[in-house]
Design a protein around this motif. Structure first.
Motif, PDB file in Angstrom:
ATOM      1  N   ARG A  49       0.835  -1.206   0.000  1.00 31.86           N
ATOM      2  CA  ARG A  49       0.000   0.000   0.000  1.00 31.86           C
ATOM      3  C   ARG A  49       0.873   1.261   0.000  1.00 31.86           C
ATOM      4  NH1 ARG A  49      -2.877   3.209   4.469  1.00 31.86           N
ATOM      5  NH2 ARG A  49      -4.306   4.383   3.161  1.00 31.86           N
ATOM      6  N   TYR A  50       1.885   1.271   0.873  1.00 36.12           N
ATOM      7  CA  TYR A  50       2.781   2.427   0.923  1.00 36.12           C
ATOM      8  C   TYR A  50       3.493   2.593  -0.420  1.00 36.12           C
ATOM      9  CZ  TYR A  50       2.341   2.925   6.061  1.00 36.12           C
ATOM     10  OH  TYR A  50       1.880   3.147   7.333  1.00 36.12           O
ATOM     11  N   TRP A  51       3.985   1.479  -0.983  1.00 38.34           N
ATOM     12  CA  TRP A  51       4.696   1.551  -2.255  1.00 38.34           C
ATOM     13  C   TRP A  51       3.794   2.085  -3.372  1.00 38.34           C
ATOM     14  CZ3 TRP A  51       7.099  -4.077  -2.042  1.00 38.34           C
ATOM     15  CH2 TRP A  51       8.262  -4.050  -1.268  1.00 38.34           C
ATOM     16  N   ILE A  52       2.590   1.540  -3.448  1.00 37.70           N
ATOM     17  CA  ILE A  52       1.689   1.901  -4.558  1.00 37.70           C
ATOM     18  C   ILE A  52       1.281   3.371  -4.463  1.00 37.70           C
ATOM     19  CG2 ILE A  52      -0.649   1.497  -5.486  1.00 37.70           C
ATOM     20  CD1 ILE A  52      -0.141  -1.543  -4.919  1.00 37.70           C
ATOM     21  N   GLU A  53       0.942   3.817  -3.251  1.00 36.79           N
ATOM     22  CA  GLU A  53       0.524   5.215  -3.139  1.00 36.79           C
ATOM     23  C   GLU A  53       1.701   6.158  -3.407  1.00 36.79           C
ATOM     24  OE1 GLU A  53      -2.207   6.117   0.044  1.00 36.79           O
ATOM     25  OE2 GLU A  53      -3.646   4.771  -0.905  1.00 36.79           O
ATOM     26  N   LYS A  54       2.907   5.729  -3.064  1.00 34.45           N
ATOM     27  CA  LYS A  54       4.066   6.588  -3.291  1.00 34.45           C
ATOM     28  C   LYS A  54       4.537   6.560  -4.752  1.00 34.45           C
ATOM     29  CE  LYS A  54       8.746   7.604  -1.723  1.00 34.45           C
ATOM     30  NZ  LYS A  54       9.866   7.176  -0.879  1.00 34.45           N
ATOM     31  N   PRO A  87      -4.796   5.407  -5.238  1.00 37.57           N
ATOM     32  CA  PRO A  87      -5.176   4.895  -3.910  1.00 37.57           C
ATOM     33  C   PRO A  87      -5.069   3.377  -3.846  1.00 37.57           C
ATOM     34  CG  PRO A  87      -6.874   6.375  -4.783  1.00 37.57           C
ATOM     35  CD  PRO A  87      -5.942   6.054  -5.912  1.00 37.57           C
ATOM     36  N   CYS A  88      -4.624   2.893  -2.707  1.00 44.12           N
ATOM     37  CA  CYS A  88      -4.546   1.453  -2.479  1.00 44.12           C
ATOM     38  C   CYS A  88      -5.126   1.151  -1.104  1.00 44.12           C
ATOM     39  CB  CYS A  88      -3.099   0.985  -2.562  1.00 44.12           C
ATOM     40  SG  CYS A  88      -2.907  -0.769  -2.201  1.00 44.12           S
ATOM     41  N   THR A  93       4.779  -5.693  -9.187  1.00 42.97           N
ATOM     42  CA  THR A  93       3.426  -5.237  -9.513  1.00 42.97           C
ATOM     43  C   THR A  93       3.341  -3.710  -9.433  1.00 42.97           C
ATOM     44  OG1 THR A  93       2.648  -7.290  -8.490  1.00 42.97           O
ATOM     45  CG2 THR A  93       0.981  -5.606  -8.946  1.00 42.97           C
ATOM     46  N   THR A  94       3.956  -3.164  -8.383  1.00 46.96           N
ATOM     47  CA  THR A  94       3.982  -1.702  -8.235  1.00 46.96           C
ATOM     48  C   THR A  94       4.638  -1.058  -9.462  1.00 46.96           C
ATOM     49  OG1 THR A  94       4.133  -1.932  -5.835  1.00 46.96           O
ATOM     50  CG2 THR A  94       4.814   0.188  -6.757  1.00 46.96           C
ATOM     51  N   LEU A  95       5.738  -1.650  -9.915  1.00 49.62           N
ATOM     52  CA  LEU A  95       6.476  -1.057 -11.041  1.00 49.62           C
ATOM     53  C   LEU A  95       5.674  -1.075 -12.335  1.00 49.62           C
ATOM     54  CD1 LEU A  95      10.110  -2.353 -10.347  1.00 49.62           C
ATOM     55  CD2 LEU A  95       9.210  -0.029  -9.990  1.00 49.62           C
ATOM     56  N   VAL A  96       4.973  -2.182 -12.620  1.00 48.07           N
ATOM     57  CA  VAL A  96       4.218  -2.209 -13.887  1.00 48.07           C
ATOM     58  C   VAL A  96       3.043  -1.222 -13.832  1.00 48.07           C
ATOM     59  CG1 VAL A  96       4.891  -4.560 -14.515  1.00 48.07           C
ATOM     60  CG2 VAL A  96       2.759  -4.205 -13.253  1.00 48.07           C
ATOM     61  N   LEU A  97       2.523  -0.964 -12.640  1.00 52.80           N
ATOM     62  CA  LEU A  97       1.467   0.054 -12.544  1.00 52.80           C
ATOM     63  C   LEU A  97       2.082   1.452 -12.607  1.00 52.80           C
ATOM     64  CD1 LEU A  97      -0.785  -1.535  -9.760  1.00 52.80           C
ATOM     65  CD2 LEU A  97      -1.258  -1.463 -12.220  1.00 52.80           C
TER      66      LEU A  97
END
Lengths: 374, 374
Positions: free
Chosen positions: A79-84, A89-90, A183-187
């Motif tokens: 969650r922290y990674w995705i929002e940053k 929003p995650c 996953t974070t990186l591809v998004l």
């Protein structure tokens, strides 16, 4: 304190006293396997998520993660990674909560489940509930190909951790984190993030860093002696390190039966500080100085109450070990990799405390490896 | 066990041994005050949120709540209410975490802060950080008019709980919950919710229900005796009752120094069950049968491990008290009101345990009433 010989390619327990220790030591290899075939010229390959992944990722505007136990803790890091890094929003929720309440599904939300076995009952039920709603698509992060969770999801990516026998999850957790970063990186690349190559390089350095952290084993064994006669512990972290603290406390609970609880460091003064005295050791995980500075005031309060501090920090930490402070110094790591690296000494700590207490490390009382019933 | 005379209009401590007990007993009056002037013909008045409230509420598509400690727990209850009754996403975050990470602000997000004092340092800083972002507007839920949080917010609604002297928050929490329900209702009517009059009627019945629950005082005093020699406790709840369990555990921590920890009931088997034995009492809060059925399997496991159960449930609960189960039966309450009502016996439990242990109930060690420093 007993010492063991470690060998990385041991079949079954090999030279290790317990599966858990073997699995902790497998982590450099596991991380290499997670990355293998998923990276090309500094970029994450999208086809490894399954067919149609790119088209689905193109439409993601929000992420909902659902999981239980250790997998949930991995989700909170993400969650922290995705929002940053992605900037969308995650939300993360415990599966047994998600499935029994009326939740809100916003358009463009990717639903991610995380489970080692892929058979966790609450997570599977949450997925099935969610499929009745308007989610964009379903991605499963799982260690078992062909499991129910994988079969019932649109997309899946395997954590490739190999069989995990110890009930307390170790390599499954770190491999989930690595996959969640992929996953974070591809998004993130869809939202203009330009640091992918840098992070991919950091992921590749993780293998070495993990080896370096495992070399702290003797120091951590020694630290474990302080916990043998304790019944409580408080784990503190901030940001991405808060869920790492939660996971560290969970390990200690599961196998040493010490009542360890984690708090985001800033919440200490809103209640739990009342608990701190000489019987309540405080474990603080502070991978960089800016976090450590914020923790400093808390730590002073803990010391003032006779509490003993066990600090995991990097070489820049401005603290002096002493009677009231034990320090384990980790190699300097990139901020974004800290949750993965700092998980490992906490696994070793729980392991050695449990060994000293003589519990059944691989089969802790009351717990099953896969929770396939509600 | 000591007994006291209770009087509702006592100035200062009056006949009460501690401020905390007085404040617990003030709750029926406080709830009446929270509702006073806020309801008209079965509907919540919007002007009580401040000028321009209606126009701002018209544009709300999402809610972000930020708070610390007890106020955070109130926010988590509200999250369940808002997602269920309004049907829009609601995120809740600890202020010390929110302010130090990169968060995502979606268009149309109402930013709500909750604080008894309105001076909580982390919450105030989070508000100031958030004002640099694109939030739709800022609503403060606060017990002190003219506090920094109120002055710096677009809208504010007072909890009208009166001065709270006991460091462990009681009436401030329940009054925050009532205000959060008023907030939920004014948002819900914009999304086609047709149950407002029913819920307003239930809010008006809360005053009586609260009195009935306070009458359980002697039973709870008796139950408290079981905790005096304990060093641990596990609190379990599900859904809106999970944050109530967290708050109940926090009270016990704060004033009795018992290491109490709460879990969403479904997570028990993912780790904490390993802790359960005869030294770890389990407090389960299960206000209705559908929750209780789900808890049943967990409870059997707890009993099988020699754990003793302390159950708060309504008259329909299909359980028999015995050596391994203490039961407190609460009046039947509407589901949506359960978090408010079930908070009260947990406050009393913490209070009487602390009295029996002889701690400084109103001024627990290490804690300050308002955390105005970071």
């Amino acid at each position: 304190v007993q010492r063991f010989e470690h060998g990385h390619d041991a079949a079954d327990k090999g030279l290790y006293r317990h599966y858990m220790l073997k699995e902790i030591y497998e982590q450099p290899d596991v991380i290499a396997r997670v990355l293998e075939g998923r990276i090309h010229q500094g970029h994450v390959l999208e086809q490894v998520f399954g067919s149609g992944a790119s088209e689905l990722f193109d439409q993601v505007k929000m992420v909902q993660i659902v999981a239980c136990g250790t997998s949930y803790n991995a989700g909170v890091v993400a969650r922290y990674w995705i929002e940053k890094l992605v900037g969308i929003p995650c939300m993360v929720e415990v599966a047994s909560e998600f499935r029994y309440r009326k939740t809100v599904c916003m358009p463009g939300t990717l639903f991610i489940t995380i489970s080692q076995s892929g058979e966790t009952a609450d997570t599977l039920s949450a997925l099935r509930e969610a499929k009745e709603q308007n989610y964009l698509g379903f991605l499963s992060i799982c260690n078992v190909a062909g499991s129910s969770l994988v079969r019932e999801s649109d997309l899946a990516i395997m954590t490739n951790a190999g069989p995990e026998i110890g009930v307390a999850s170790t390599k499954a957790f770190t491999s989930q984190l690595v996959v969640l970063m992929l996953t974070t990186l591809v998004l993130a690349r869809r939202y203009g993030f330009d640091g992918e190559q840098e992070i991919v390089a950091q992921l590749e350095q993780l293998i070495d860093l993990t080896e370096q952290v495992l070399a702290l084993d003797p120091q951590i064994q020694k630290m474990a002696e302080h916990f043998v006669d304790k019944h409580h512990a408080l784990f503190l972290g901030r940001g991405t390190i808060y869920p790492v603290a939660v996971e560290g406390a969970l390990k200690l609970k599961e196998i040493s039966y010490i009542h360890a609880e984690a708090y985001p460091a800033g919440e200490l003064k809103h209640g739990p500080l009342a608990l701190v005295d000489e019987d309540m050791p405080v474990v603080a995980i502070a991978p960089n100085n800016s976090l450590l500075e914020k923790l400093q005031a808390n730590l002073e309060e803990v010391r003032a109450r006779g509490g003993k501090l066990f600090l995991f920090a990097d070489s820049k930490a401005q603290v002096k070990p002493g009677n009231d402070l034990e320090l384990i110094t980790l190699p300097d790591v990139p901020t974004v990799m800290a949750p993965i690296i700092y998980s490992i000494p906490l696994q070793l700590l729980a392991y050695y405390v449990a060994c000293l207490k003589g519990t059944d490390v691989d089969q802790p009382r009351n717990l099953a490896k896969s929770v396939t019933v509600e």
